[in-house]
Design a protein around this motif. Structure first.
Motif, PDB file in Angstrom:
ATOM      1  N   ALA A 176      22.135  35.184  27.565  1.00 20.09           N
ATOM      2  CA  ALA A 176      23.268  34.622  28.304  1.00 20.09           C
ATOM      3  C   ALA A 176      22.830  33.652  29.388  1.00 20.09           C
ATOM      4  N   ASN A 177      21.527  33.475  29.531  1.00 20.63           N
ATOM      5  CA  ASN A 177      20.974  32.632  30.592  1.00 20.63           C
ATOM      6  C   ASN A 177      20.855  31.191  30.096  1.00 20.63           C
ATOM      7  N   PRO A 178      21.608  30.253  30.675  1.00 25.80           N
ATOM      8  CA  PRO A 178      21.520  28.860  30.217  1.00 25.80           C
ATOM      9  C   PRO A 178      20.307  28.118  30.766  1.00 25.80           C
ATOM     10  N   TRP A 179      19.571  28.773  31.668  1.00 23.84           N
ATOM     11  CA  TRP A 179      18.391  28.161  32.265  1.00 23.84           C
ATOM     12  C   TRP A 179      17.125  28.841  31.747  1.00 23.84           C
ATOM     13  N   MET A 180      16.008  28.507  32.331  1.00 26.23           N
ATOM     14  CA  MET A 180      14.739  29.135  31.995  1.00 26.23           C
ATOM     15  C   MET A 180      14.753  30.593  32.467  1.00 26.23           C
ATOM     16  N   PRO A 181      14.272  31.539  31.654  1.00 25.39           N
ATOM     17  CA  PRO A 181      14.222  32.933  32.109  1.00 25.39           C
ATOM     18  C   PRO A 181      13.374  33.068  33.371  1.00 25.39           C
ATOM     19  N   MET A 182      13.659  34.098  34.138  1.00 27.80           N
ATOM     20  CA  MET A 182      13.008  34.246  35.430  1.00 27.80           C
ATOM     21  C   MET A 182      11.489  34.323  35.291  1.00 27.80           C
ATOM     22  N   ALA A 247      27.387  31.653  35.388  1.00 29.03           N
ATOM     23  CA  ALA A 247      26.241  30.845  34.957  1.00 29.03           C
ATOM     24  C   ALA A 247      26.691  29.738  34.008  1.00 29.03           C
ATOM     25  N   LYS A 248      27.646  30.048  33.176  1.00 23.48           N
ATOM     26  CA  LYS A 248      28.117  29.078  32.180  1.00 23.48           C
ATOM     27  C   LYS A 248      28.722  27.849  32.837  1.00 23.48           C
ATOM     28  N   PHE A 249      29.614  28.044  33.837  1.00 22.29           N
ATOM     29  CA  PHE A 249      30.229  26.856  34.430  1.00 22.29           C
ATOM     30  C   PHE A 249      29.306  26.156  35.417  1.00 22.29           C
ATOM     31  N   LEU A 250      28.376  26.895  36.028  1.00 21.61           N
ATOM     32  CA  LEU A 250      27.377  26.228  36.871  1.00 21.61           C
ATOM     33  C   LEU A 250      26.519  25.287  36.026  1.00 21.61           C
ATOM     34  N   GLY A 254      26.105  20.912  35.724  1.00 24.32           N
ATOM     35  CA  GLY A 254      24.828  20.248  35.984  1.00 24.32           C
ATOM     36  C   GLY A 254      23.942  20.907  37.011  1.00 24.32           C
ATOM     37  N   TRP A 255      24.265  22.145  37.435  1.00 26.26           N
ATOM     38  CA  TRP A 255      23.440  22.821  38.427  1.00 26.26           C
ATOM     39  C   TRP A 255      22.237  23.469  37.730  1.00 26.26           C
ATOM     40  N   ASP A 259      18.444  23.526  42.327  1.00 29.29           N
ATOM     41  CA  ASP A 259      19.558  23.012  43.125  1.00 29.29           C
ATOM     42  C   ASP A 259      20.379  24.154  43.723  1.00 29.29           C
ATOM     43  N   ILE A 260      20.559  25.218  42.944  1.00 35.60           N
ATOM     44  CA  ILE A 260      21.315  26.372  43.454  1.00 35.60           C
ATOM     45  C   ILE A 260      20.587  26.994  44.639  1.00 35.60           C
ATOM     46  N   ARG A 261      19.275  27.154  44.517  1.00 34.78           N
ATOM     47  CA  ARG A 261      18.495  27.713  45.632  1.00 34.78           C
ATOM     48  C   ARG A 261      18.626  26.838  46.876  1.00 34.78           C
ATOM     49  N   GLN A 262      18.523  25.541  46.679  1.00 34.31           N
ATOM     50  CA  GLN A 262      18.592  24.634  47.828  1.00 34.31           C
ATOM     51  C   GLN A 262      19.954  24.716  48.498  1.00 34.31           C
ATOM     52  N   PHE A 263      21.022  24.753  47.691  1.00 37.34           N
ATOM     53  CA  PHE A 263      22.378  24.863  48.246  1.00 37.34           C
ATOM     54  C   PHE A 263      22.511  26.155  49.050  1.00 37.34           C
TER      55      PHE A 263
END
Length: 344
Positions: A176-182, A247-250, A254-255, A259-263
């Motif tokens: 379900a993770n659209p990014w790189m796994p932790m 996670a899906k809408f983030l 384009g997040w 970028d999320i960490r910085q925000f």
């Protein structure tokens, strides 16, 4: 009906103080041997000398606690690796287990071991109903008490604690993770199995039913920096478990995680003026080193972040896919530690 011999053994565990308050599986010699054999290690191999009392956590003694927790032999590599990771000085296991704070070690598992061992990262992943989550986490906690001597009310001075002290183990839902796994973010291969350990409070729910990504992150940032959060005073690592729906809408907007960490680093802040309600500017007069040097504790208008730097905010994806919820996991002052599970 339980035999008298079995019930007597269970009662003996209570009398000797070897339980967490719940019944345990009596660790027969045969069961313990099976667990040790599964690791491919010698029974007497020393894995760690666990604080606060420096108990010798050998493979055999860890196996005893894993049996009592209800594990199966396949769980042993995760339990052993988690205990090894906690011995990293960045984790500060002695402080974690003896503090008055509410935190307790959390395990987050990544990689193929999640599927192999059926560790839950979806619906109710922080709750009940999943053997691997319940027993792996419980085995680690039993070892910390029975071998390390972190006895509640004696060496363990947690004023309240929380239910994670029974067991606290989840998986990242990599599907379900659209990014790189932790763990891949941390430099491990996708084919590696890892366990991350972190002293966490209970999950703090973040409900957000709309789909504006910036608004969601603003709500999340606000949840991360209440005046009573110990993070604002001691600034260890902190974790966010983003639910699949969020996670899906983030990701669609384009997040990326950076970028999320910085925000969150820029917006999860409170002014010095407000933090002074919690006592001296940084908790007490001895804790000046916990705030970054760019914070002037004498400037009431200075905004204090929840962590020292953006990379101290760790993000993984977990939880059920059918609800607009995420959770925040405040830390205590320690760094998270990730270690590869070699035997899986």
């Amino acid at each position: 009906m339980l035999s008298t011999e079995l019930t007597d053994a269970i009662e003996l565990m209570f009398e000797t103080g070897w339980t967490d308050g719940l019944p345990v599986v009596p660790p027969s010699k045969g069961l313990v041997r099976r667990f040790v054999a599964h690791t491919g290690r010698d029974a007497d191999e020393l894995i760690a000398e666990l604080p606060p009392l420096g108990g010798r956590a050998t493979v055999e003694r860890i196996a005893v606690n894993a049996v009592m927790a209800g594990c199966v032999p396949d769980h042993m590599p995760v339990v052993i690796t988690a205990l090894q990771a906690m011995m990293d000085e960045r984790f500060n296991l002695r402080g974690v287990m003896c503090s008055t704070g509410i935190h307790t070690p959390l395990l987050i598992v990544n990689g193929p071991a999640v599927q192999q061992l059926d560790i839950n990262g979806g619906y109710n992943c922080f709750g009940s109903g999943w053997r691997a989550n319940a027993t792996i986490g419980r085995a680690v906690k039993l070892a910390l008490v029975n071998l390390g001597g972190a006895i509640p009310g004696e060496t363990n001075k947690a004023t309240f604690g929380h239910p994670g002290a029974y067991t606290y183990c989840v998986a990242e839902d990599e599907a379900a993770n659209p990014w790189m796994p932790m763990h891949v973010e941390m430099g491990y291969a996708a084919t590696d199995s890892t366990v991350t350990v972190f002293p966490a409070e209970a999950p703090h729910n973040i409900m957000y039913h709309a789909s504006n990504s910036r608004d969601f992150l603003t709500v999340l940032a606000d949840t991360m920096c209440p005046l009573g959060n110990v993070q604002m005073y001691v600034m260890g690592d902190t974790f966010v478990a983003i639910g699949p729906e969020h996670a899906k809408f983030l990701h669609a907007d384009g997040w990326n995680k950076r970028d999320i960490r910085q925000f969150l680093f820029e917006h999860a802040r409170k002014p010095v003026r407000m933090l002074k309600h919690g006592g001296p500017p940084q908790g007490d007069a001895r804790r000046g080193h916990f705030w970054p040097r760019f914070i002037d504790p004498d400037d009431d208008d200075q905004m204090v972040p929840v962590v020292r730097a953006p990379d101290r905010i760790h993000i993984f994806v977990a939880g059920g896919a059918g609800g607009p919820h995420s959770v925040y996991l405040p830390g205590w002052g320690s760094r998270a530690v990730t270690r590869k599970i070699e035997e899986i």
